[in-house]
Design a protein around this motif. Sequence first.
Motif, PDB file in Angstrom:
ATOM      1  N   HIS A   1     -92.781 -49.524  25.656  1.00 28.59           N
ATOM      2  CA  HIS A   1     -91.572 -48.825  26.072  1.00 28.59           C
ATOM      3  C   HIS A   1     -91.042 -48.057  24.868  1.00 28.59           C
ATOM      4  N   SER A   2     -90.836 -46.760  25.024  1.00 27.36           N
ATOM      5  CA  SER A   2     -90.462 -45.908  23.902  1.00 27.36           C
ATOM      6  C   SER A   2     -89.067 -45.329  24.106  1.00 27.36           C
ATOM      7  N   TRP A   3     -88.155 -45.682  23.188  1.00 27.90           N
ATOM      8  CA  TRP A   3     -86.790 -45.169  23.237  1.00 27.90           C
ATOM      9  C   TRP A   3     -86.375 -44.732  21.841  1.00 27.90           C
ATOM     10  N   VAL A   4     -86.009 -43.458  21.706  1.00 22.22           N
ATOM     11  CA  VAL A   4     -85.720 -42.932  20.374  1.00 22.22           C
ATOM     12  C   VAL A   4     -84.280 -43.173  19.934  1.00 22.22           C
ATOM     13  N   PHE A   5     -83.476 -43.843  20.779  1.00 31.74           N
ATOM     14  CA  PHE A   5     -82.152 -44.246  20.302  1.00 31.74           C
ATOM     15  C   PHE A   5     -82.233 -45.466  19.391  1.00 31.74           C
ATOM     16  N   ASN A   6     -83.438 -45.932  19.106  1.00 31.15           N
ATOM     17  CA  ASN A   6     -83.646 -47.093  18.231  1.00 31.15           C
ATOM     18  C   ASN A   6     -83.609 -46.742  16.750  1.00 31.15           C
ATOM     19  N   GLY A   7     -83.186 -45.543  16.421  1.00 30.89           N
ATOM     20  CA  GLY A   7     -83.144 -45.087  15.034  1.00 30.89           C
ATOM     21  C   GLY A   7     -84.016 -43.876  14.786  1.00 30.89           C
ATOM     22  N   ALA A   8     -85.016 -43.662  15.651  1.00 32.21           N
ATOM     23  CA  ALA A   8     -85.925 -42.532  15.449  1.00 32.21           C
ATOM     24  C   ALA A   8     -85.173 -41.207  15.482  1.00 32.21           C
TER      25      ALA A   8
ATOM     26  N   SER B   1     -89.228 -38.388  16.408  1.00 33.38           N
ATOM     27  CA  SER B   1     -88.725 -38.567  17.771  1.00 33.38           C
ATOM     28  C   SER B   1     -89.734 -38.074  18.804  1.00 33.38           C
ATOM     29  N   ALA B   2     -90.165 -36.825  18.658  1.00 35.28           N
ATOM     30  CA  ALA B   2     -91.070 -36.238  19.645  1.00 35.28           C
ATOM     31  C   ALA B   2     -92.442 -36.898  19.634  1.00 35.28           C
ATOM     32  N   ARG B   3     -92.780 -37.627  18.556  1.00 31.97           N
ATOM     33  CA  ARG B   3     -94.050 -38.345  18.475  1.00 31.97           C
ATOM     34  C   ARG B   3     -93.862 -39.859  18.559  1.00 31.97           C
ATOM     35  N   HIS B   4     -92.639 -40.318  18.846  1.00 29.62           N
ATOM     36  CA  HIS B   4     -92.413 -41.769  18.844  1.00 29.62           C
ATOM     37  C   HIS B   4     -93.264 -42.475  19.888  1.00 29.62           C
ATOM     38  N   ALA B   5     -93.340 -41.918  21.091  1.00 30.81           N
ATOM     39  CA  ALA B   5     -94.166 -42.548  22.126  1.00 30.81           C
ATOM     40  C   ALA B   5     -95.638 -42.551  21.725  1.00 30.81           C
ATOM     41  N   GLU B   6     -96.106 -41.430  21.198  1.00 30.38           N
ATOM     42  CA  GLU B   6     -97.485 -41.348  20.712  1.00 30.38           C
ATOM     43  C   GLU B   6     -97.733 -42.407  19.639  1.00 30.38           C
ATOM     44  N   TYR B   7     -96.784 -42.548  18.734  1.00 31.96           N
ATOM     45  CA  TYR B   7     -96.891 -43.547  17.664  1.00 31.96           C
ATOM     46  C   TYR B   7     -97.011 -44.961  18.235  1.00 31.96           C
ATOM     47  N   LEU B   8     -96.172 -45.296  19.196  1.00 35.01           N
ATOM     48  CA  LEU B   8     -96.228 -46.639  19.769  1.00 35.01           C
ATOM     49  C   LEU B   8     -97.566 -46.901  20.457  1.00 35.01           C
ATOM     50  N   VAL B   9     -98.105 -45.904  21.137  1.00 34.41           N
ATOM     51  CA  VAL B   9     -99.414 -46.077  21.770  1.00 34.41           C
ATOM     52  C   VAL B   9    -100.481 -46.316  20.707  1.00 34.41           C
ATOM     53  N   GLN B  10    -100.447 -45.549  19.624  1.00 36.49           N
ATOM     54  CA  GLN B  10    -101.421 -45.738  18.547  1.00 36.49           C
ATOM     55  C   GLN B  10    -101.218 -47.093  17.853  1.00 36.49           C
ATOM     56  N   LEU B  11     -99.976 -47.494  17.639  1.00 38.72           N
ATOM     57  CA  LEU B  11     -99.701 -48.777  17.003  1.00 38.72           C
ATOM     58  C   LEU B  11    -100.210 -49.914  17.863  1.00 38.72           C
ATOM     59  N   ALA B  12     -99.961 -49.849  19.161  1.00 39.29           N
ATOM     60  CA  ALA B  12    -100.444 -50.890  20.062  1.00 39.29           C
ATOM     61  C   ALA B  12    -101.962 -50.978  20.045  1.00 39.29           C
ATOM     62  N   ALA B  13    -102.620 -49.828  20.061  1.00 44.10           N
ATOM     63  CA  ALA B  13    -104.083 -49.820  20.097  1.00 44.10           C
ATOM     64  C   ALA B  13    -104.694 -50.429  18.851  1.00 44.10           C
ATOM     65  N   ALA B  14    -103.964 -50.421  17.744  1.00 48.10           N
ATOM     66  CA  ALA B  14    -104.488 -51.013  16.509  1.00 48.10           C
ATOM     67  C   ALA B  14    -104.756 -52.495  16.660  1.00 48.10           C
ATOM     68  N   TRP B  15    -104.038 -53.137  17.558  1.00 53.26           N
ATOM     69  CA  TRP B  15    -104.179 -54.586  17.745  1.00 53.26           C
ATOM     70  C   TRP B  15    -105.250 -54.949  18.761  1.00 53.26           C
ATOM     71  N   HIS B  16    -105.858 -53.979  19.396  1.00 51.66           N
ATOM     72  CA  HIS B  16    -106.865 -54.253  20.410  1.00 51.66           C
ATOM     73  C   HIS B  16    -108.177 -54.713  19.768  1.00 51.66           C
ATOM     74  N   THR B  17    -108.794 -55.703  20.363  1.00 46.82           N
ATOM     75  CA  THR B  17    -110.167 -56.053  19.990  1.00 46.82           C
ATOM     76  C   THR B  17    -111.173 -55.256  20.823  1.00 46.82           C
TER      77      THR B  17
ATOM     78  N   GLN C   1     -95.004 -47.329  29.806  1.00 41.88           N
ATOM     79  CA  GLN C   1     -94.342 -47.729  31.055  1.00 41.88           C
ATOM     80  C   GLN C   1     -92.884 -47.281  31.123  1.00 41.88           C
ATOM     81  N   GLU C   2     -92.294 -47.029  29.985  1.00 41.71           N
ATOM     82  CA  GLU C   2     -90.937 -46.469  29.939  1.00 41.71           C
ATOM     83  C   GLU C   2     -90.857 -45.470  28.801  1.00 41.71           C
ATOM     84  N   VAL C   3     -90.315 -44.299  29.104  1.00 45.18           N
ATOM     85  CA  VAL C   3     -89.944 -43.317  28.095  1.00 45.18           C
ATOM     86  C   VAL C   3     -88.976 -42.362  28.777  1.00 45.18           C
ATOM     87  N   GLY C   4     -87.960 -41.925  28.045  1.00 49.62           N
ATOM     88  CA  GLY C   4     -86.975 -41.044  28.647  1.00 49.62           C
ATOM     89  C   GLY C   4     -86.285 -40.199  27.589  1.00 49.62           C
ATOM     90  N   VAL C   5     -85.381 -39.333  28.056  1.00 56.78           N
ATOM     91  CA  VAL C   5     -84.618 -38.457  27.160  1.00 56.78           C
ATOM     92  C   VAL C   5     -83.183 -38.968  27.070  1.00 56.78           C
TER      93      VAL C   5
END
Length: 424
Positions: free
Chosen positions: A210-217, A228-244, A253-257
């Motif tokens: 879930h990506s929300w840029v009111f978290n400080g981004a 901000s405009a890449r925050h969702a992309e960043y979270l997807v890449q960060l999550a994928a780093a943990w994949h085996t 699943q959540e992102v908004g303006v």
Amino acid sequence: MRFGVNYTPRVGWFHSWLDLDLDAVREDFEQIAALDLDHVRIFPLWDLIQPNRGLIRPAGLAAVGDVVDAAAEFGLDVNVDALQGHLSSFDFLPAWLTTWHERNMFTDPDAVAGQEAYVRALGAELAGRSNVLGLTLGNEVNQFAARPHPHPHPIDADQAEAWLVRLLDAARRDAPGIVTHAAYDATWYDERQPFLPRHAAELGDETVVHSWVFNGAAQLHGGLGAGSARHAEYLVQLAAAWHTDAERPVWLQEVGVPVTVVDRADAVTFLEHTVRNASAVPVLSGITWWCSHDVARSMLDFPPVEYDLGLIDEHGRVKPTGRAFAALARELRDAPAPAPATSAVVLEDDGAHRASCAPGGGFFEAWVRAAERDGRGPQVVLRSRAKDTAQLARRGITHLETAGDGAGTGVPVLSGGAAATMLP
């Protein structure tokens, strides 16, 4: 790629489950389908369907089935959230978990057994319906496990994992489609949070972010800045780093303006940049925008951000963001799969690291600098896996760089398919 919305009923918000009007629901779904979207995520309120630990209301379950069937009339698939739980700053825990009956929702044996029974009953109601995308355990249930929630149900990481395993297994017994669990970004950014990145990346059929840029981004980078405009992309890449499994999907699943931190005039541009940037990550399986309809101004006590997040306003008029998201869905849904970014930034995952991953943290800012330099967000590699050349090859990574000051001290790791110099 799936493109859909989190469904917020235009009339009555989620309180509409109290006196469900299927004609109003159909009007909402007709508007959503007209945007060429393919799915909705719905949120039956847990305390209405299971008001007592021993009572799962048949009429409540039937109402969920009726909404799923109504969506099918308009060609929409449906993901159903179970333990609601929490929505838009309001909690909907059933009375048998609070005040005089207060018990830890994650560890109390009776409480967990009650949740298991509910998840199974909801799964059984959904079984046999061909337009069910899947079932999510609940909306950001991890926020109940630690501060800043004002009344947390404290647990440790092992207890969080045990709870997830048990309820995911319960859902899989009956529910059709994919079975997932959803966490807000404290899982990735806050050391207090017992629901860990590996839980998100290993448990459930897809990893959910879930990506929300009111978290400080947005406060740090501005509404249209790369952070901000890449925050969702960043979270997807960060999550994928943990994949085996290098092919494991990530669902945005959540992102908004949030127009409290993004200028209203920039809302469409923010949406377009966010969607295009995130869609450039090959493992992304879908984007479910928050949300379908604005919260009506007659609904009181919501945080200001909640009133303007819809793609459709409270009067049923499609907003510019709605038209933009629809156009992107039509363009990108069947587009060729993107190639992976070949460079990656290394995350030091030995010990506490999550604050570094949050906006303003050293790792986050290094990733953003690399994205600005290259015009594309890099992948993320855990230091503990940085010498796994086979995994790096599967992910298409040929170049690693550290996340120190002035990211860009790169080291090639693969050349012509053979192992080359590795980071120390």
